[in-house]
Enzyme design. Structure first.
Site, mmCIF file in Angstrom:
data_model
loop_
_atom_site.group_PDB
_atom_site.id
_atom_site.type_symbol
_atom_site.label_atom_id
_atom_site.label_comp_id
_atom_site.label_asym_id
_atom_site.label_seq_id
_atom_site.Cartn_x
_atom_site.Cartn_y
_atom_site.Cartn_z
ATOM 1 N N SER A 122 -26.370 -66.528 45.203
ATOM 2 C CA SER A 122 -26.671 -67.564 44.215
ATOM 3 C C SER A 122 -28.099 -67.462 43.684
ATOM 4 O O SER A 122 -28.399 -67.964 42.596
ATOM 5 C CB SER A 122 -26.450 -68.952 44.817
ATOM 6 O OG SER A 122 -27.248 -69.133 45.966
ATOM 7 N N ASP A 147 -32.578 -79.630 47.472
ATOM 8 C CA ASP A 147 -32.345 -78.185 47.373
ATOM 9 C C ASP A 147 -33.699 -77.493 47.284
ATOM 10 O O ASP A 147 -34.372 -77.519 46.260
ATOM 11 C CB ASP A 147 -31.508 -77.884 46.126
ATOM 12 C CG ASP A 147 -31.206 -76.392 45.976
ATOM 13 O OD1 ASP A 147 -31.755 -75.584 46.758
ATOM 14 O OD2 ASP A 147 -30.448 -76.033 45.055
ATOM 15 N N HIS A 193 -32.960 -72.923 45.694
ATOM 16 C CA HIS A 193 -32.847 -72.458 44.309
ATOM 17 C C HIS A 193 -34.055 -72.926 43.502
ATOM 18 O O HIS A 193 -34.940 -73.599 44.038
ATOM 19 C CB HIS A 193 -31.531 -72.950 43.701
ATOM 20 C CG HIS A 193 -30.333 -72.470 44.463
ATOM 21 N ND1 HIS A 193 -29.747 -73.228 45.467
ATOM 22 C CD2 HIS A 193 -29.627 -71.324 44.387
ATOM 23 C CE1 HIS A 193 -28.730 -72.551 45.978
ATOM 24 N NE2 HIS A 193 -28.625 -71.397 45.344
#
Length: 487
Positions: free
Chosen positions: A225, A455, A458
Site C-alpha cells: 500500500s 494512521d 501512509h
C-alpha cells in the site's frame, strides 16, 4: 736439456691459460648472479606496485564479484543448513572477495570478458543513487575532483510561500485513505516543506517534461500500500499536467489489485500492481501457501520501461505472516513457524532479483527499488503532530537486518537497479501522515475519535510521496539522453 726446457715452458703457458680461464669463468658467474638478483628485485617491485594499486582501489573486487550464493546453495542444501550458514556467517556474501575459493566458483559462471561487457553496457550501475554509506565508500575510490551528489542526503526547509505541485481537488481519484484535506485536516504546513540535497540542486518536478519522457512507454509500480501511495502521487502529478484531463486521460481505480492512469495524447501509462510480498500467495485446500520461488503478477510486468518495486512492511507485520500456513520453495513445503521470517524474506528477494536479471533488458528498461517507508509510533507517534522531527539523530525502528537483505540483494545483482533510499528523509516527517484524517471501513474519522485509530504509516497527498517522485524524476533526468529507448 733443451727438451726439458721446452716442456717446462709449455707447462707454464698451460698454467697461465688455466688461471686466465678461471678468472673469466668467475667473472661470468658473478654477472649471472647479479642478473638473478636484479630479476628478483624487479619481481618484488612489480609485486609491490601491484599491491599498492590494489590498495588504492579497495572496493573494486567487491563491486564486481558479488555472486548470488543463496539461490545456488539452496539447490544443494536444505533450508536448515542454509539457515545455519546464515546465522553463523551473516556477512559472508559481502566478504567473498577475500575468499579465493568463492571467487573461483564465480569465475566458472561468468568470465572477466563477460563482466567487462556488462559493466560497459550499464556504466551507471546504481552507484550514484545508493545509500549514503555506499556512496561515501565509492567516493574514496574515485578521483577527488569527481563530485557525486547523493540526492537522498540533505535537509528539509520550510517555505511558507511554497505551494504543492497539485491541489487535491485536481485529483478526483485520490483515495479516502490519503486525502487528508478533503477529510477535514485544517493545517496545511506539512505541504510547504521542501527536500534540499547536500551539495547539489535537485530539479523541480516538471509533469509536462516527464510526460514527454514517457511518451509511448509504460511505468509500473508493484508492491504494497505504500507503493500504491506513491502511485497515487505520481498519477496526480501527471494528471494535473495534462491540458484537458477529462478527455485526454483514462483512469481506472476500481480494483485494489490493479490501477492505471493513461495519458492518451502521450500514449503512456502509469500502472500499479498489488503485490505486498512480491512473491505469490495461494490457497490450497484451506491453507495459505507462500511460494518463495514464484513472483506475484510478474506476467504483467514484461515490457515496462520504468519499474518501481517495494516490499518489507507486510514481512515485518506479525499478523500478516501469521495468516500464512506454509512456505514453499520448489517442492519443499515447511510450516511458517518452522522457518525464520528473515530467511524467507531473503529467499523471496533472491527470487525477485533472479527474475530481473533474467527478464529485464536494460537497454529498454530502468528498474528502481524504493527503500522502507518509516512508520511513526511509540515516542514519535504521529497523532496531532504538525511539524517534522528536527532531531537528526532520530532513527526509524525497522529491523536493520531486513534493510541489509534488501541492499545486499540489490548489490549482488547482475543488472543495475537504482535504490531510491527515501527512508532517512521520510523518518523526519511524522507530521505528514493522515493520522485520524482518513476513512475506516468507509466511514471518515474525526479529530475527536480515539488516537489509536491514527494512521501513522501512509502519507497525506499532496505530501511526502510527491518528494519521492521528485527524486525518481531527478534520477531519470540525470541521464544524458532525454528519452528511454523503447525499441
Amino acid at each position: 736439456m733443451k727438451m726439458s726446457s721446452t716442456i717446462k715452458n709449455k707447462w707454464k703457458f698451460c698454467t697461465f691459460a688455466s688461471f686466465i680461464s678461471c678468472i673469466i669463468l668467475l667473472s661470468i658467474l658473478n654477472q649471472g648472479h647479479d642478473s638473478e638478483k636484479l630479476s628478483h628485485v624487479q619481481n618484488i617491485t612489480l609485486s609491490t606496485t601491484s599491491s599498492n594499486h590494489s590498495a588504492h582501489q579497495p572496493a573494486a573486487s567487491v563491486q564486481i564479484l558479488k555472486p548470488s550464493n543463496i539461490g545456488d546453495h539452496e539447490k544443494e542444501t536444505n533450508e536448515e543448513e542454509h539457515s545455519s550458514n546464515l546465522s553463523h556467517h551473516p556477512t559472508a556474501s559481502m566478504k567473498f572477495s577475500e575468499e579465493p575459493s568463492k571467487v573461483g566458483e564465480y569465475e566458472k559462471e561468468t568470465n572477466e570478458e563477460e563482466h567487462s561487457r556488462v559493466l560497459a553496457q550499464y556504466p551507471e550501475a546504481s552507484m550514484q543513487f545508493l545509500q549514503p554509506s555506499i556512496t561515501r565508500e565509492h567516493e574514496k575510490g574515485t578521483n577527488e575532483e569527481e563530485h557525486i551528489c547523493n540526492i537522498f542526503d540533505g535537509k528539509w526547509t520550510y517555505d511558507p510561500t511554497a505551494s504543492p505541485l497539485y491541489n487535491w481537488s485536481q485529483c478526483p481519484f485520490l483515495s479516502d485513505q490519503v486525502s487528508c484535506q478533503r477529510n477535514g485536516r485544517a493545517d496545511s504546513e506539512y505541504e510547504n516543506w521542501s527536500w534540499e540535497a547536500e551539495g547539489c540542486e535537485i530539479p523541480r518536478f516538471n509533469g509536462t517534461d516527464l510526460l514527454e519522457r514517457l511518451r509511448g512507454k509504460r511505468v509500473i509500480l508493484a508492491g504494497d500500500s505504500l507503493n500504491r501511495n506513491q502511485w497515487e502521487s505520481l498519477a496526480c502529478l501527471l494528471y494535473s499536467a495534462i491540458a484537458i484531463p477529462s478527455s485526454q486521460a483514462y483512469i481506472n481505480v476500481k480494483s485494489n489489485a490493479y490501477k492505471v492512469l493513461r495519458a492518451k495524447d502521450y500514449n503512456c501509462s502509469v500502472e500499479f500492481y498489488w503485490s505486498p510480498f512480491l512473491t505469490q500467495v495461494k490457497e490450497n485446500r484451506g491453507s495459505k501457501i507462500m511460494r518463495l520461488d514464484r513472483l506475484s503478477a510478474a506476467q504483467n510486468w514484461h515490457g515496462a520501461h520504468i519499474m518501481v518495486f517495494n516490499t518489507g512492511h507486510w514481512w515485518e507485520h506479525p499478523l500478516k505472516i501469521k495468516e500464512l500456513d506454509f512456505f514453499q520453495y520448489r517442492k519443499k513445503v515447511v510450516e511458517v513457524d518452522k522457518l525464520e521470517t528473515e530467511l524467507a524474506f531473503e529467499m523471496a528477494m533472491k527470487t525477485w532479483a533472479r527474475w530481473i536479471d533474467k527478464n529485464v533488458d536494460m537497454n529498454n528498461t530502468k528498474v528502481f527499488f524504493r527503500s522502507i517507508s518509516p512508520e511513526h509510533k511509540g515516542k514519535q507517534w504521529c497523532y496531532n503532530e504538525t511539524k517534522p522531527i528536527m532531531d537528526e539523530s532520530y532513527e526509524v525502528k525497522f529491523p536493520k537486518s531486513m534493510v541489509e537483505i534488501i541492499e545486499r540483494t540489490i548489490g549482488n545483482m547482475r543488472k543495475p537497479v537504482r535504490y531510491l533510499n527515501i527512508t532517512k528523509l521520510s523518518q523526519y516527517r511524522r507530521d505528514a501522515h493522515p493520522s485520524v484524517y482518513k476513512s475506516k471501513k468507509g466511514t471518515l474519522l474525526t479529530p475527536g475519535q480515539p488516537g489509536f485509530h491514527a494512521d501513522c504509516s501512509h502519507w497525506c497527498l499532496p505530501g511526502l510521496p510527491d518528494t519521492w517522485n521528485r527524486l525518481l524524476f531527478a534520477s531519470m533526468a540525470s541521464d544524458n539522453s532525454k528519452e528511454i529507448s523503447s525499441s
